[in-house]
Design a protein around this motif. Structure first.
Motif, mmCIF file in Angstrom:
data_model
loop_
_atom_site.group_PDB
_atom_site.id
_atom_site.type_symbol
_atom_site.label_atom_id
_atom_site.label_comp_id
_atom_site.label_asym_id
_atom_site.label_seq_id
_atom_site.Cartn_x
_atom_site.Cartn_y
_atom_site.Cartn_z
ATOM 1 N N GLU A 21 2.609 14.140 7.359
ATOM 2 C CA GLU A 21 3.931 14.472 8.445
ATOM 3 C C GLU A 21 4.108 13.468 9.526
ATOM 4 O OE1 GLU A 21 6.206 17.879 11.130
ATOM 5 O OE2 GLU A 21 3.967 18.219 10.530
ATOM 6 N N ASN A 22 5.202 12.853 9.896
ATOM 7 C CA ASN A 22 5.432 11.892 11.013
ATOM 8 C C ASN A 22 5.479 12.975 12.164
ATOM 9 O OD1 ASN A 22 6.336 10.307 12.781
ATOM 10 N ND2 ASN A 22 7.056 8.966 11.286
ATOM 11 N N CYS A 23 4.378 13.004 12.798
ATOM 12 C CA CYS A 23 4.414 13.997 14.177
ATOM 13 C C CYS A 23 5.469 13.201 15.071
ATOM 14 C CB CYS A 23 3.169 14.359 14.560
ATOM 15 S SG CYS A 23 1.996 15.310 13.064
ATOM 16 N N LYS A 24 5.330 12.236 15.288
ATOM 17 C CA LYS A 24 6.133 11.641 16.221
ATOM 18 C C LYS A 24 7.633 11.895 15.855
ATOM 19 C CE LYS A 24 7.458 7.329 18.307
ATOM 20 N NZ LYS A 24 7.588 5.697 18.210
ATOM 21 N N LEU A 25 8.104 11.927 14.711
ATOM 22 C CA LEU A 25 9.494 12.218 14.705
ATOM 23 C C LEU A 25 9.782 13.685 14.726
ATOM 24 C CD1 LEU A 25 10.425 10.278 11.402
ATOM 25 C CD2 LEU A 25 11.191 9.526 13.857
ATOM 26 N N GLU A 32 10.343 20.122 23.290
ATOM 27 C CA GLU A 32 9.731 21.371 23.943
ATOM 28 C C GLU A 32 8.955 22.073 23.261
ATOM 29 O OE1 GLU A 32 13.182 20.827 23.790
ATOM 30 O OE2 GLU A 32 13.083 19.968 25.830
ATOM 31 N N SER A 33 8.772 22.199 21.823
ATOM 32 C CA SER A 33 8.003 22.946 21.331
ATOM 33 C C SER A 33 6.649 22.383 20.380
ATOM 34 C CB SER A 33 8.725 23.834 20.207
ATOM 35 O OG SER A 33 9.546 23.292 19.329
ATOM 36 N N PHE A 34 7.048 21.113 20.337
ATOM 37 C CA PHE A 34 6.125 20.216 19.504
ATOM 38 C C PHE A 34 5.548 19.045 20.370
ATOM 39 C CE2 PHE A 34 4.382 17.656 16.358
ATOM 40 C CZ PHE A 34 3.949 18.436 15.216
ATOM 41 N N GLU A 35 4.358 19.447 20.707
ATOM 42 C CA GLU A 35 3.763 18.440 21.813
ATOM 43 C C GLU A 35 2.703 17.492 20.686
ATOM 44 O OE1 GLU A 35 1.983 19.434 25.368
ATOM 45 O OE2 GLU A 35 3.570 20.889 25.506
ATOM 46 N N ILE A 36 2.862 16.156 21.191
ATOM 47 C CA ILE A 36 1.753 15.226 20.473
ATOM 48 C C ILE A 36 1.108 14.445 21.626
ATOM 49 C CG2 ILE A 36 3.171 14.795 18.336
ATOM 50 C CD1 ILE A 36 4.234 12.306 19.412
ATOM 51 N N LYS A 46 -11.870 6.181 19.133
ATOM 52 C CA LYS A 46 -12.985 5.445 18.834
ATOM 53 C C LYS A 46 -13.358 5.957 17.598
ATOM 54 C CE LYS A 46 -15.682 7.671 22.288
ATOM 55 N NZ LYS A 46 -14.678 8.811 22.483
ATOM 56 N N ILE A 47 -14.170 5.260 16.901
ATOM 57 C CA ILE A 47 -15.016 5.687 15.743
ATOM 58 C C ILE A 47 -15.630 6.999 16.086
ATOM 59 C CG2 ILE A 47 -16.880 5.380 14.000
ATOM 60 C CD1 ILE A 47 -14.492 3.284 13.693
ATOM 61 N N GLY A 48 -15.645 8.088 15.128
ATOM 62 C CA GLY A 48 -16.326 9.477 15.631
ATOM 63 C C GLY A 48 -15.248 10.256 16.180
ATOM 64 N N ASP A 49 -13.902 10.191 16.774
ATOM 65 C CA ASP A 49 -13.318 10.934 17.430
ATOM 66 C C ASP A 49 -12.512 11.729 16.028
ATOM 67 O OD1 ASP A 49 -13.606 10.124 19.887
ATOM 68 O OD2 ASP A 49 -11.727 8.987 20.079
ATOM 69 N N LEU A 50 -12.123 13.098 16.438
ATOM 70 C CA LEU A 50 -11.515 13.812 15.662
ATOM 71 C C LEU A 50 -10.035 13.911 15.984
ATOM 72 C CD1 LEU A 50 -14.243 16.649 15.470
ATOM 73 C CD2 LEU A 50 -13.585 15.301 13.485
ATOM 74 N N LEU A 51 -9.125 13.835 14.851
ATOM 75 C CA LEU A 51 -7.776 13.522 15.280
ATOM 76 C C LEU A 51 -7.270 14.752 13.992
ATOM 77 C CD1 LEU A 51 -7.192 9.964 15.345
ATOM 78 C CD2 LEU A 51 -7.532 11.460 17.192
ATOM 79 N N ARG A 52 -6.263 15.623 14.676
ATOM 80 C CA ARG A 52 -5.627 16.167 13.606
ATOM 81 C C ARG A 52 -4.343 15.771 13.009
ATOM 82 N NH1 ARG A 52 -3.310 21.954 15.762
ATOM 83 N NH2 ARG A 52 -1.330 20.831 15.760
ATOM 84 N N VAL A 110 -0.484 11.466 13.933
ATOM 85 C CA VAL A 110 -1.516 12.380 14.671
ATOM 86 C C VAL A 110 -0.692 13.312 15.454
ATOM 87 C CG1 VAL A 110 -3.281 12.093 16.828
ATOM 88 C CG2 VAL A 110 -3.292 10.443 15.028
ATOM 89 N N ALA A 111 -1.196 14.676 15.364
ATOM 90 C CA ALA A 111 -0.799 15.749 15.985
ATOM 91 C C ALA A 111 -1.598 16.236 17.066
ATOM 92 C CB ALA A 111 -0.532 17.001 15.029
ATOM 93 N N GLN A 112 -3.025 16.005 17.209
ATOM 94 C CA GLN A 112 -3.759 16.390 18.237
ATOM 95 C C GLN A 112 -5.056 15.541 18.066
ATOM 96 O OE1 GLN A 112 -4.384 20.559 17.945
ATOM 97 N NE2 GLN A 112 -5.548 20.579 19.798
ATOM 98 N N ILE A 113 -5.503 15.306 19.450
ATOM 99 C CA ILE A 113 -7.045 15.027 19.568
ATOM 100 C C ILE A 113 -8.019 15.961 19.982
ATOM 101 C CG2 ILE A 113 -8.445 13.185 20.700
ATOM 102 C CD1 ILE A 113 -5.766 11.614 21.435
ATOM 103 N N TYR A 114 -9.064 15.978 19.309
ATOM 104 C CA TYR A 114 -10.007 16.845 19.721
ATOM 105 C C TYR A 114 -10.863 16.195 20.741
ATOM 106 C CZ TYR A 114 -13.862 20.001 19.487
ATOM 107 O OH TYR A 114 -14.779 21.048 19.907
ATOM 108 N N ILE A 115 -10.950 16.861 21.962
ATOM 109 C CA ILE A 115 -11.655 16.283 23.187
ATOM 110 C C ILE A 115 -12.699 16.999 23.413
ATOM 111 C CG2 ILE A 115 -11.556 15.327 25.319
ATOM 112 C CD1 ILE A 115 -9.502 14.120 23.854
ATOM 113 N N ARG A 116 -14.024 16.311 23.038
ATOM 114 C CA ARG A 116 -15.432 16.901 23.092
ATOM 115 C C ARG A 116 -15.752 17.169 24.579
ATOM 116 N NH1 ARG A 116 -16.190 13.531 18.369
ATOM 117 N NH2 ARG A 116 -16.822 14.640 16.606
ATOM 118 N N ARG A 117 -16.479 18.106 24.806
ATOM 119 C CA ARG A 117 -17.138 18.303 26.132
ATOM 120 C C ARG A 117 -17.898 17.047 26.500
ATOM 121 N NH1 ARG A 117 -18.214 24.446 25.738
ATOM 122 N NH2 ARG A 117 -16.584 25.011 27.534
ATOM 123 N N GLY A 118 -17.688 16.772 27.739
ATOM 124 C CA GLY A 118 -18.284 15.461 28.146
ATOM 125 C C GLY A 118 -17.501 14.413 28.265
ATOM 126 N N ASP A 119 -16.535 14.306 27.372
ATOM 127 C CA ASP A 119 -15.525 13.253 27.432
ATOM 128 C C ASP A 119 -14.775 13.259 28.607
ATOM 129 O OD1 ASP A 119 -13.167 11.784 27.050
ATOM 130 O OD2 ASP A 119 -13.813 11.567 24.939
#
Length: 126
Positions: A21-25, A32-36, A46-52, A110-119
């Motif tokens: 899905e083109n989440c930007k579109l 209001e209901s679909f944040e990116i 960076k390498i190792g990041d999790l993206l949804r 990309v719909a979301q970034i998983y931000i790990r604790r400590g980041d």
């Protein structure tokens, strides 16, 4: 590139029974209901990041099956206008994908970034 780290690479933003899905579109149509994540955040990935990503099912969809599977990929390659990431989820409805498959995508997917604790970007540090 056919394989990376021994896993098949799914290039072209789609595969058998799915497309990204083109989440930007989607965001532009429903701000209001679909944040990116912001486009500025792309430069921080960076390498190792999790993206949804949202893998939209193509073809006939059975009753009770969602229109898309929302799954995480772990970034393994960053190129100028493109990312590649290992699929970390076990798909339920998409039989042509398995964990470890390498997915090609760009920032608009990309719909979301998983931000790990400590980041420094994690909400507990804000």
């Amino acid at each position: 590139m056919d394989f990376f780290d021994g896993y098949p690479v799914k290039e072209g933003f789609k595969g058998d029974g799915w497309e990204l899905e083109n989440c930007k579109l989607t965001h532009e149509a429903n701000p209001e209901s679909f944040e990116i994540p912001s486009s500025e955040e792309a430069s921080l990935v960076k390498i190792g990041d999790l993206l949804r990503l949202h893998f939209t099912l193509t073809g006939a969809v059975e009753k009770g099956v969602p229109r898309a599977e929302r799954m995480w990929v772990e970034v393994c390659i960053i190129q100028e206008n493109c990312f590649y990431g290992h699929l970390t989820n076990e798909p339920i409805a998409i039989e042509s994908l398995t964990p470890g498959d390498v997915i090609q995508f760009n920032w608009s997917h990309v719909a979301q970034i998983y931000i790990r604790r400590g980041d420094p970007r994690h909400s507990e540090n804000a």
